[in-house]
Design a protein around this motif. Structure first.
Motif, short mmCIF file in Angstrom:
data_model
loop_
_atom_site.label_atom_id
_atom_site.label_comp_id
_atom_site.label_asym_id
_atom_site.label_seq_id
_atom_site.Cartn_x
_atom_site.Cartn_y
_atom_site.Cartn_z
N ASP A 295 0.84 -1.20 0.00
CA ASP A 295 0.00 0.00 0.00
C ASP A 295 0.88 1.25 0.00
OD1 ASP A 295 0.94 0.37 2.56
OD2 ASP A 295 -0.95 -0.10 3.56
N TYR A 296 0.26 2.42 0.08
CA TYR A 296 0.99 3.67 -0.08
C TYR A 296 1.98 3.94 1.06
CZ TYR A 296 -2.00 5.87 3.45
OH TYR A 296 -2.65 6.20 4.61
N LYS A 297 1.83 3.24 2.17
CA LYS A 297 2.74 3.45 3.30
C LYS A 297 3.95 2.51 3.28
CE LYS A 297 -0.86 2.91 5.97
NZ LYS A 297 -1.72 2.72 7.15
N SER A 298 3.90 1.48 2.45
CA SER A 298 4.96 0.47 2.45
C SER A 298 6.33 1.06 2.15
CB SER A 298 4.65 -0.63 1.45
OG SER A 298 3.51 -1.36 1.82
N GLY A 299 6.39 1.98 1.21
CA GLY A 299 7.66 2.58 0.83
C GLY A 299 8.30 3.34 1.99
N ASP A 300 7.49 4.08 2.73
CA ASP A 300 8.02 4.82 3.88
C ASP A 300 8.53 3.86 4.95
OD1 ASP A 300 7.41 7.22 2.70
OD2 ASP A 300 5.45 7.40 3.68
N TYR A 301 7.77 2.80 5.20
CA TYR A 301 8.22 1.81 6.19
C TYR A 301 9.53 1.17 5.75
CZ TYR A 301 3.41 1.97 8.06
OH TYR A 301 2.22 2.36 8.61
N ASP A 302 9.65 0.91 4.45
CA ASP A 302 10.86 0.28 3.92
C ASP A 302 12.07 1.19 4.12
OD1 ASP A 302 12.38 -1.65 2.73
OD2 ASP A 302 11.61 -1.34 0.69
N GLN A 303 11.86 2.48 3.99
CA GLN A 303 12.95 3.43 4.13
C GLN A 303 13.41 3.60 5.58
OE1 GLN A 303 11.19 6.95 2.45
NE2 GLN A 303 12.34 6.76 0.54
N VAL A 304 12.48 3.93 6.48
CA VAL A 304 12.87 4.45 7.80
C VAL A 304 12.59 3.51 8.96
CG1 VAL A 304 12.50 6.81 6.98
CG2 VAL A 304 10.66 5.64 8.20
N MET A 305 12.01 2.35 8.71
CA MET A 305 11.74 1.42 9.79
C MET A 305 12.74 0.27 9.78
SD MET A 305 9.18 2.86 11.25
CE MET A 305 7.59 3.69 11.11
N THR A 306 12.81 -0.43 10.88
CA THR A 306 13.68 -1.59 11.05
C THR A 306 12.84 -2.74 11.58
OG1 THR A 306 15.46 -0.06 11.67
CG2 THR A 306 15.84 -2.40 12.10
N THR A 307 13.09 -3.95 11.11
CA THR A 307 12.32 -5.09 11.60
C THR A 307 12.89 -5.58 12.93
OG1 THR A 307 13.65 -6.82 10.54
CG2 THR A 307 11.94 -5.77 9.19
N ILE A 308 12.08 -6.32 13.66
CA ILE A 308 12.54 -6.87 14.95
C ILE A 308 13.74 -7.79 14.73
CG2 ILE A 308 11.92 -8.48 16.79
CD1 ILE A 308 9.16 -7.26 16.85
N ASP A 309 13.69 -8.59 13.69
CA ASP A 309 14.81 -9.51 13.42
C ASP A 309 16.09 -8.73 13.15
OD1 ASP A 309 15.83 -12.27 12.84
OD2 ASP A 309 16.19 -11.37 10.88
N GLU A 310 16.01 -7.67 12.35
CA GLU A 310 17.18 -6.84 12.07
C GLU A 310 17.70 -6.20 13.36
OE1 GLU A 310 16.12 -5.40 7.49
OE2 GLU A 310 15.39 -4.26 9.22
N PHE A 311 16.79 -5.68 14.16
CA PHE A 311 17.17 -5.02 15.41
C PHE A 311 17.90 -5.98 16.34
CE2 PHE A 311 16.30 -4.05 19.85
CZ PHE A 311 16.76 -2.74 19.95
N ASN A 312 17.38 -7.18 16.49
CA ASN A 312 18.01 -8.14 17.39
C ASN A 312 19.42 -8.52 16.91
OD1 ASN A 312 15.85 -8.23 19.17
ND2 ASN A 312 14.88 -9.96 18.13
N GLN A 313 19.58 -8.67 15.61
CA GLN A 313 20.90 -9.01 15.09
C GLN A 313 21.88 -7.85 15.27
OE1 GLN A 313 21.28 -11.41 11.37
NE2 GLN A 313 19.09 -11.06 11.18
N ILE A 314 21.40 -6.63 15.05
CA ILE A 314 22.26 -5.46 15.24
C ILE A 314 22.70 -5.35 16.69
CG2 ILE A 314 22.32 -2.93 15.22
CD1 ILE A 314 20.41 -3.07 12.78
#
Length: 613
Positions: A295-314
């Motif tokens: 949807d129209y918000k997906s692009g913004d989420y892709d840019q500035v958000m981080t997933t829980i899995d990414e966060f835990n690995q970082i």
């Protein structure tokens, strides 16, 4: 100090080397050494009487049968006896084991499963030690009996020879007893003392169940608190806690712990404040299938958000590299007049300080149904958790965003936090805070109330502003108790570089009326949109003077540089690095000091990540 232009990728400083974590050298010991250190014989007696008498009777009969043996045979017996006793003494010496390096088996925390496993291992070692000592006592009895028989046998061949064997018999008896009653001795040598300190620093065990160490229940609780403080590098606090106790004067355990803490403190180094990096996130994505649904918000989420899995690995990667969360207040302090003074961060070699923050922890209405948590709560155990609305409308409670995830990580890795510091949570106010609808507009319902608020109010006819504010205050207080700080993100998520002074003033007053009372106020402002009041120049002008007059002493922008720190007489300023889809996809090399972006990047994230602008 590094003063690089915020948000300027053309003037970014190249990543500098981060000191590698100094590997802790620990000494290992054999299984027998560990056994001997953890168990001692309490009987102190060696039962040799019955075997000796039996052997003496047999020896007497044999002596009568061989009374006429010549002197050459006697000499051979003497030689063989001495050889035999020498070998026996050598074997017994080899059987003895050195004491353990330390008695502080409970020096740091551990979970129950690990404790039970160690407890079972200790019991097995005790059983093994008892069986070994039983064999030693039997062997000692046989040795003494044999010596007595030899003594009787040689009695016919001269008083001098008989005296010699009597002396040897006495020595053997004393040696056998010493083996059976040997107690664990405290470490004395410098080498053993070093081993003890290493064991104390690295052993992870819970408080012992017995009071064999002579500590009361209250003393043990104090000991645990001191250990936790030391594990988070607050050695002065740990030392003060133990030395202030009446138990300190009589407890070798307390005294030994203080000695170790002092040595650790002395090994710490002062970190350059202008080389402290600051990283930040937005709200974490729990369900990528909903956030990235096209949807129209997906692009913004892709840019500035981080997933829980990414966060835990970082987080794990940064911990493995030696990073430690510090408070922005550790870097500089403000007096009652707003004058700033540089702080000091003392860490062991190999540890690297960093500041952590998260923007927009409000759980906006527009995020509903997109795979994000909906609010923060305090569970029955007094811990901060998230609520999440499932597809069927049911509510799940868990760790679905940065605050509870960091809390859980520090529970398992207390050394990830410097003196209890966590991160900074930046709040707006127009949709309330922490998932609670705390803004006065929900109650007054002005004519310009936005559609999201109207829809939410229609779905919650039992809404009560005071109830919402009480819920937010409860969570905020628990967070502060756990080391979290709060910051203004401006009430309406304003771009301070573009809005007028009048609008900035009005927005600030709304924050102070609707947010400050719930969090206890704040002197930190984290600018929305990564904006700032100036570029690299020192702050000045009407907007800065106004914000300073409202009590703001700490200012943060967004900067892709590794470091950007200004400590001036009247403010502290720091740039922040965004750890999101955009930065991981387009500038992974700018994050290599923290983690490997290629390994961390979530495979469910759509690519290419949309560009900015």
């Amino acid at each position: 100090m590094s003063e690089l232009k915020p948000d300027s990728e053309n003037t970014e400083e190249r990543l500098s080397d981060i000191p590698e974590e100094e590997k802790t050298e620990t000494q290992t010991s054999t299984a027998e050494n560990t056994d001997a250190a953890e168990e001692t014989d309490t009987t102190g007696e060696t039962d040799i009487t019955a075997p000796a008498e039996m052997q003496m009777e047999a020896a007497a009969v044999e002596n009568e049968q061989e009374a006429e043996a010549d002197v050459s045979e006697e000499s051979e017996q003497k030689s063989e006896s001495e050889t035999s006793k020498t070998e026996t003494r050598s074997a017994q010496v080899e059987e003895e084991e050195p004491p353990a390096a330390s008695e502080d088996e409970d020096f740091f925390y551990d979970d129950n499963d690990a404790y039970e496993a160690r407890r079972a291992a200790r019991q097995e070692r005790r059983n093994k030690s008892r069986r070994r000592k039983k064999r030693i006592r039997i062997a000692g009895g046989v040795i003494v009996a044999a010596a007595a028989a030899i003594g009787i046998g040689v009695g016919f061949y001269g008083e001098e020879l008989q005296t010699f064997f009597r002396e040897q018999q006495t020595k053997i008896t004393e040696m056998a007893k010493s083996i059976g009653t040997k107690k664990e001795e405290p470490a004395q040598t410098a080498s053993t003392e070093t081993d003890s300190e290493t064991e104390v620093e690295n052993t992870v065990t819970p408080e012992p169940e017995t009071d064999a160490d002579g500590l009361s229940k209250e003393d043990k609780a104090l000991y645990r608190r001191a250990k936790h403080a030391a594990n988070q590098y607050d050695y002065d606090k740990a030392i003060e806690m133990l030395q202030a106790s009446d138990t300190y004067q009589t407890s070798e355990k307390f005294q030994h712990a203080v000695k170790v803490y002092q040595k650790k403190k002395d090994s710490c180094v002062s970190w350059p404040l202008d080389q402290v990096t600051h990283v930040f996130y937005h709200t974490l994505i729990k369900d990528t299938s909903k956030a990235f649904d096209g949807d129209y918000k997906s692009g913004d989420y892709d840019q500035v958000m981080t997933t829980i899995d990414e966060f835990n690995q970082i987080t794990q990667s940064m911990y493995d590299k030696g990073y430690v969360m510090v408070s922005i207040y550790d870097m500089a302090t403000a007096d009652e007049n707003g004058n700033m003074n540089a702080g000091e961060i003392l860490l062991p070699p190999g540890k690297v300080p960093f500041v952590l923050s998260q923007d927009d922890v409000c759980y906006y209405h527009y995020m509903d149904g997109d795979g994000f948590a909906t609010k923060l709560i305090v569970d029955d155990e007094g811990k901060v958790r998230n609520e999440y609305v499932e597809d069927d409308g049911s509510i799940s409670v868990g760790d679905y965003d940065m605050v509870p995830l960091i809390d859980r990580f520090v529970e398992e890795h207390p050394d990830f936090s410097y003196r209890g510091a966590k991160g900074i949570v930046a709040l707006t106010g127009y949709n309330g805070i922490l998932g609670y609808r705390t803004d006065s507009s929900y109650e007054t319902r002005p004519d310009d109330l936005d559609a999201d608020k109207v829809k939410w109010l229609d779905e919650h006819p039992d809404f009560d502003l005071n109830t919402e504010r009480e819920g937010a205050m409860k969570v905020a207080q628990v967070m502060k108790d756990e080391g979290w700080l709060f910051a203004s993100h401006t009430w309406g998520h304003q771009n301070v570089s573009q809005i007028s002074l009048e609008k900035l003033q009005a927005d600030t007053q709304r924050f102070k009326e609707n947010v400050d009372p719930l969090i206890g106020g704040t002197d930190i402002i984290i600018f929305a949109f990564g904006a700032d009041l100036t570029s690299v120049e020192d702050y000045s002008g009407e907007k800065f003077e106004y914000l300073k007059s409202q009590g703001y002493n700490y200012y943060c922008n967004v900067d892709s540089s590794q470091y950007f720190v200004q400590i001036r007489s009247n403010y502290f300023r720091q740039g922040r690095r965004n750890l999101d889809g955009y930065r991981m996809y387009y500038n992974p090399e700018l994050l290599s000091d923290l983690f490997d972006a290629q390994e961390v990047f979530d495979s469910s994230r759509p690519v290419p990540v949309p560009t900015m602008g």
